[in-house]
Write a protein that holds these residues in place. Sequence first.
Motif, PDB file in Angstrom:
ATOM      1  N   ASP A   1     -30.046 -28.379 -33.568  1.00 61.98           N
ATOM      2  CA  ASP A   1     -30.940 -29.507 -33.848  1.00 61.98           C
ATOM      3  C   ASP A   1     -30.269 -30.862 -33.604  1.00 61.98           C
ATOM      4  N   LYS A   2     -29.369 -30.929 -32.613  1.00 62.90           N
ATOM      5  CA  LYS A   2     -28.670 -32.177 -32.296  1.00 62.90           C
ATOM      6  C   LYS A   2     -29.559 -33.093 -31.475  1.00 62.90           C
ATOM      7  N   LYS A   3     -29.384 -34.392 -31.645  1.00 56.50           N
ATOM      8  CA  LYS A   3     -30.120 -35.380 -30.874  1.00 56.50           C
ATOM      9  C   LYS A   3     -29.268 -36.635 -30.722  1.00 56.50           C
ATOM     10  N   PRO A   4     -29.476 -37.396 -29.653  1.00 57.46           N
ATOM     11  CA  PRO A   4     -28.729 -38.637 -29.480  1.00 57.46           C
ATOM     12  C   PRO A   4     -29.035 -39.606 -30.618  1.00 57.46           C
ATOM     13  N   ASN A   5     -28.178 -40.607 -30.800  1.00 51.71           N
ATOM     14  CA  ASN A   5     -28.442 -41.555 -31.886  1.00 51.71           C
ATOM     15  C   ASN A   5     -29.721 -42.339 -31.608  1.00 51.71           C
TER      16      ASN A   5
END
Length: 73
Positions: free
Chosen positions: A33-37
Amino acid sequence: MKSNKYREKLKEALRSFGLSESSIVVYLAGSQDKKPNGEIRYAISQMKGIKHPFNEWGLRIKDYLKSQEKAKK
């Protein structure tokens, strides 16, 4: 002739922010569930030719990318 698939456009946009290749792969895979800032997500949502929705990252990106590829066909 170069392919203009949505995923490739999004990958190039992420590269323009100086992100490492491994981070880009994780973001586009939706791993953990990673996403850019938020600043990067907002900037990409404003880019002409991409207009990626701010919230379509993490676990939801796979379905979103599939829908974009179907829409192009």
